[in-house]
Design a protein around this motif. Structure first.
Motif, PDB file in Angstrom:
ATOM      1  N   THR A 224       6.663 -17.754  -1.106  1.00  0.00           N
ATOM      2  CA  THR A 224       6.360 -19.153  -1.404  1.00  0.00           C
ATOM      3  C   THR A 224       5.412 -19.754  -0.377  1.00  0.00           C
ATOM      4  O   THR A 224       4.670 -20.696  -0.687  1.00  0.00           O
ATOM      5  N   THR A 225       5.408 -19.207   0.840  1.00  0.00           N
ATOM      6  CA  THR A 225       4.546 -19.747   1.893  1.00  0.00           C
ATOM      7  C   THR A 225       3.178 -19.077   1.918  1.00  0.00           C
ATOM      8  O   THR A 225       2.146 -19.749   1.999  1.00  0.00           O
ATOM      9  N   PHE A 226       3.161 -17.748   1.855  1.00  0.00           N
ATOM     10  CA  PHE A 226       1.914 -16.995   2.040  1.00  0.00           C
ATOM     11  C   PHE A 226       1.435 -16.264   0.790  1.00  0.00           C
ATOM     12  O   PHE A 226       0.278 -15.809   0.756  1.00  0.00           O
ATOM     13  N   GLY A 227       2.288 -16.117  -0.178  1.00  0.00           N
ATOM     14  CA  GLY A 227       1.900 -15.366  -1.369  1.00  0.00           C
ATOM     15  C   GLY A 227       1.988 -13.874  -1.121  1.00  0.00           C
ATOM     16  O   GLY A 227       3.001 -13.240  -1.397  1.00  0.00           O
ATOM     17  N   THR A 228       0.934 -13.310  -0.567  1.00  0.00           N
ATOM     18  CA  THR A 228       0.887 -11.881  -0.286  1.00  0.00           C
ATOM     19  C   THR A 228       0.264 -11.639   1.091  1.00  0.00           C
ATOM     20  O   THR A 228      -0.379 -12.521   1.660  1.00  0.00           O
ATOM     21  N   LEU A 229       0.456 -10.445   1.592  1.00  0.00           N
ATOM     22  CA  LEU A 229      -0.241 -10.015   2.802  1.00  0.00           C
ATOM     23  C   LEU A 229      -1.733  -9.940   2.491  1.00  0.00           C
ATOM     24  O   LEU A 229      -2.146  -9.456   1.435  1.00  0.00           O
ATOM     25  N   GLN A 230      -2.557 -10.429   3.400  1.00  0.00           N
ATOM     26  CA  GLN A 230      -4.000 -10.426   3.190  1.00  0.00           C
ATOM     27  C   GLN A 230      -4.708  -9.666   4.312  1.00  0.00           C
ATOM     28  O   GLN A 230      -4.119  -9.345   5.328  1.00  0.00           O
ATOM     29  N   GLY A 231      -5.993  -9.417   4.103  1.00  0.00           N
ATOM     30  CA  GLY A 231      -6.768  -8.698   5.099  1.00  0.00           C
ATOM     31  C   GLY A 231      -7.606  -7.598   4.480  1.00  0.00           C
ATOM     32  O   GLY A 231      -7.350  -7.158   3.347  1.00  0.00           O
ATOM     33  N   GLU A 232      -8.595  -7.138   5.227  1.00  0.00           N
ATOM     34  CA  GLU A 232      -9.492  -6.086   4.739  1.00  0.00           C
ATOM     35  C   GLU A 232      -8.721  -4.790   4.519  1.00  0.00           C
ATOM     36  O   GLU A 232      -7.838  -4.428   5.305  1.00  0.00           O
ATOM     37  N   GLN A 233      -9.081  -4.087   3.446  1.00  0.00           N
ATOM     38  CA  GLN A 233      -8.427  -2.828   3.117  1.00  0.00           C
ATOM     39  C   GLN A 233      -9.458  -1.727   2.867  1.00  0.00           C
ATOM     40  O   GLN A 233     -10.575  -2.004   2.438  1.00  0.00           O
ATOM     41  N   LEU A 234      -9.036  -0.501   3.117  1.00  0.00           N
ATOM     42  CA  LEU A 234      -9.860   0.640   2.756  1.00  0.00           C
ATOM     43  C   LEU A 234      -9.846   0.810   1.240  1.00  0.00           C
ATOM     44  O   LEU A 234      -8.841   0.524   0.590  1.00  0.00           O
ATOM     45  N   LYS A 235     -10.956   1.274   0.691  1.00  0.00           N
ATOM     46  CA  LYS A 235     -10.999   1.576  -0.741  1.00  0.00           C
ATOM     47  C   LYS A 235     -10.483   2.978  -1.025  1.00  0.00           C
ATOM     48  O   LYS A 235     -10.142   3.309  -2.161  1.00  0.00           O
ATOM     49  N   THR A 236     -10.442   3.789   0.036  1.00  0.00           N
ATOM     50  CA  THR A 236      -9.954   5.160  -0.097  1.00  0.00           C
ATOM     51  C   THR A 236      -8.691   5.327   0.748  1.00  0.00           C
ATOM     52  O   THR A 236      -8.241   4.393   1.424  1.00  0.00           O
ATOM     53  N   THR A 237      -8.136   6.505   0.730  1.00  0.00           N
ATOM     54  CA  THR A 237      -6.925   6.799   1.498  1.00  0.00           C
ATOM     55  C   THR A 237      -7.273   6.980   2.975  1.00  0.00           C
ATOM     56  O   THR A 237      -8.221   7.701   3.300  1.00  0.00           O
ATOM     57  N   PRO A 238      -6.538   6.335   3.896  1.00  0.00           N
ATOM     58  CA  PRO A 238      -6.816   6.554   5.322  1.00  0.00           C
ATOM     59  C   PRO A 238      -6.584   8.012   5.696  1.00  0.00           C
ATOM     60  O   PRO A 238      -5.669   8.668   5.181  1.00  0.00           O
ATOM     61  N   LYS A 239      -7.427   8.500   6.584  1.00  0.00           N
ATOM     62  CA  LYS A 239      -7.372   9.903   6.986  1.00  0.00           C
ATOM     63  C   LYS A 239      -6.007  10.232   7.599  1.00  0.00           C
ATOM     64  O   LYS A 239      -5.497   9.490   8.437  1.00  0.00           O
ATOM     65  N   GLY A 240      -5.424  11.334   7.145  1.00  0.00           N
ATOM     66  CA  GLY A 240      -4.153  11.788   7.685  1.00  0.00           C
ATOM     67  C   GLY A 240      -2.948  11.331   6.897  1.00  0.00           C
ATOM     68  O   GLY A 240      -1.803  11.643   7.271  1.00  0.00           O
ATOM     69  N   TYR A 241      -3.162  10.599   5.798  1.00  0.00           N
ATOM     70  CA  TYR A 241      -2.047  10.093   5.005  1.00  0.00           C
ATOM     71  C   TYR A 241      -2.190  10.553   3.558  1.00  0.00           C
ATOM     72  O   TYR A 241      -3.294  10.830   3.081  1.00  0.00           O
ATOM     73  N   ASP A 242      -1.070  10.627   2.861  1.00  0.00           N
ATOM     74  CA  ASP A 242      -1.021  11.149   1.507  1.00  0.00           C
ATOM     75  C   ASP A 242      -1.445  10.073   0.508  1.00  0.00           C
ATOM     76  O   ASP A 242      -0.886   8.970   0.484  1.00  0.00           O
ATOM     77  N   ALA A 243      -2.413  10.398  -0.326  1.00  0.00           N
ATOM     78  CA  ALA A 243      -2.907   9.449  -1.324  1.00  0.00           C
ATOM     79  C   ALA A 243      -1.844   9.073  -2.344  1.00  0.00           C
ATOM     80  O   ALA A 243      -1.949   8.030  -2.998  1.00  0.00           O
ATOM     81  N   THR A 244      -0.802   9.911  -2.473  1.00  0.00           N
ATOM     82  CA  THR A 244       0.264   9.619  -3.440  1.00  0.00           C
ATOM     83  C   THR A 244       1.472   8.955  -2.781  1.00  0.00           C
ATOM     84  O   THR A 244       2.514   8.797  -3.431  1.00  0.00           O
ATOM     85  N   HIS A 245       1.335   8.573  -1.512  1.00  0.00           N
ATOM     86  CA  HIS A 245       2.468   7.950  -0.815  1.00  0.00           C
ATOM     87  C   HIS A 245       2.887   6.666  -1.530  1.00  0.00           C
ATOM     88  O   HIS A 245       2.043   5.919  -2.043  1.00  0.00           O
ATOM     89  N   GLU A 246       4.182   6.405  -1.567  1.00  0.00           N
ATOM     90  CA  GLU A 246       4.695   5.219  -2.271  1.00  0.00           C
ATOM     91  C   GLU A 246       4.167   3.905  -1.694  1.00  0.00           C
ATOM     92  O   GLU A 246       4.143   2.872  -2.381  1.00  0.00           O
ATOM     93  N   ALA A 247       3.753   3.928  -0.426  1.00  0.00           N
ATOM     94  CA  ALA A 247       3.250   2.709   0.220  1.00  0.00           C
ATOM     95  C   ALA A 247       1.757   2.798   0.497  1.00  0.00           C
ATOM     96  O   ALA A 247       1.264   2.198   1.451  1.00  0.00           O
ATOM     97  N   ILE A 248       1.023   3.527  -0.335  1.00  0.00           N
ATOM     98  CA  ILE A 248      -0.415   3.679  -0.095  1.00  0.00           C
ATOM     99  C   ILE A 248      -1.116   2.326  -0.119  1.00  0.00           C
ATOM    100  O   ILE A 248      -2.124   2.115   0.566  1.00  0.00           O
ATOM    101  N   ASP A 249      -0.573   1.359  -0.870  1.00  0.00           N
ATOM    102  CA  ASP A 249      -1.170   0.017  -0.902  1.00  0.00           C
ATOM    103  C   ASP A 249      -1.107  -0.647   0.466  1.00  0.00           C
ATOM    104  O   ASP A 249      -2.026  -1.366   0.869  1.00  0.00           O
ATOM    105  N   LEU A 250      -0.030  -0.405   1.219  1.00  0.00           N
ATOM    106  CA  LEU A 250       0.107  -0.964   2.566  1.00  0.00           C
ATOM    107  C   LEU A 250      -0.675  -0.139   3.586  1.00  0.00           C
ATOM    108  O   LEU A 250      -1.217  -0.685   4.550  1.00  0.00           O
TER     109      LEU A 250
END
Length: 231
Positions: free
Chosen positions: A154-180
């Motif tokens: 209700t205060t902030f809506g969602t987390l904001q900030g710049e994001q990568l368009k691809t998967t960060p190096k060293g992490y699984d593209a299918t990870h359940e928290a890939i959005d974070l």
């Protein structure tokens, strides 16, 4: 019971009027001619910032020594910018949390049509970004819980900030928290209308917004200050 408004801590219409006129006359000649008005309005915003600092200090340890010291300079750094206008058309400031154990920063930005209160991590260094991502990859549930809380939404809506368009190096593209895991910045932002900023309740609303950042800050502080053993 509502907190009592500090005397003189309400943002006045004249503070926005000055910014609007400055935006239309953004040159050194005009500014120098109207510098007494600028100094008067700056002092009024400093009173607001001091009152905000006092309220914030009731629930957090802040090392910024005063409201006046929290304010950003109105002069723009134009050395590497195509926009050569010399002055910012906003009032802004930030408060720094004290000690290495308290991570995150508080920021306010007052501008006609574009006012907001914000906090978080604008440019985490590579080491800190890896610590955050590693913790999310290990167990995203604690951060999800904070972001899904009713007060947060209700205060902030969602987390904001710049994001990568691809998967960060060293992490699984299918990870359940890939959005974070794609986040490069972690920002909490609440926008305010001009009418809300000029209302006498804005001081308490801004302070309350800062307080509602604390669960997120506490999580991040633990992630960024714990050693390899989690201590």
């Amino acid at each position: 019971m509502a907190k009592r408004q500090a005397p003189g801590a309400t943002i006045q219409p004249s503070s926005f009027d000055f910014l609007r006129t400055l935006k239309q006359n953004n040159n050194r000649e005009w500014f120098n001619e109207h510098k007494p008005i600028y100094q008067q309005e700056l002092q009024a915003v400093a009173v607001f910032a001091e009152a905000l600092l006092q309220l914030l200090s009731e629930t957090d340890l802040i090392e910024t020594p005063s409201g006046e010291k929290s304010l950003h300079r109105i002069y723009r750094d134009t050395r590497f910018s195509k926009d050569k206008t010399p002055y910012k058309a906003n009032w802004s400031g930030h408060f720094r949390r004290a000690t290495r154990q308290r991570r995150g920063g508080y920021y306010f930005h007052l501008e006609p049509g574009n006012s907001f209160v914000a906090g978080g991590f604008w440019g985490p260094v590579a080491e800190d970004l890896k610590l955050i991502r590693d913790d999310i990859a290990f167990d995203p549930a604690p951060l999800r819980k904070i972001l899904n809380a009713r007060s947060f939404k209700t205060t902030f809506g969602t987390l904001q900030g710049e994001q990568l368009k691809t998967t960060p190096k060293g992490y699984d593209a299918t990870h359940e928290a890939i959005d974070l895991l794609r986040y490069k910045q972690f920002l909490l932002i609440r926008k305010f209308t001009d009418a809300e900023v000029l209302n006498e309740s804005f001081l308490n609303e801004a302070a309350d917004t800062f307080r509602k950042m604390r669960p997120f800050f506490d999580y991040m502080s633990e992630v960024l200050t714990a050693d390899g053993n989690g201590v």
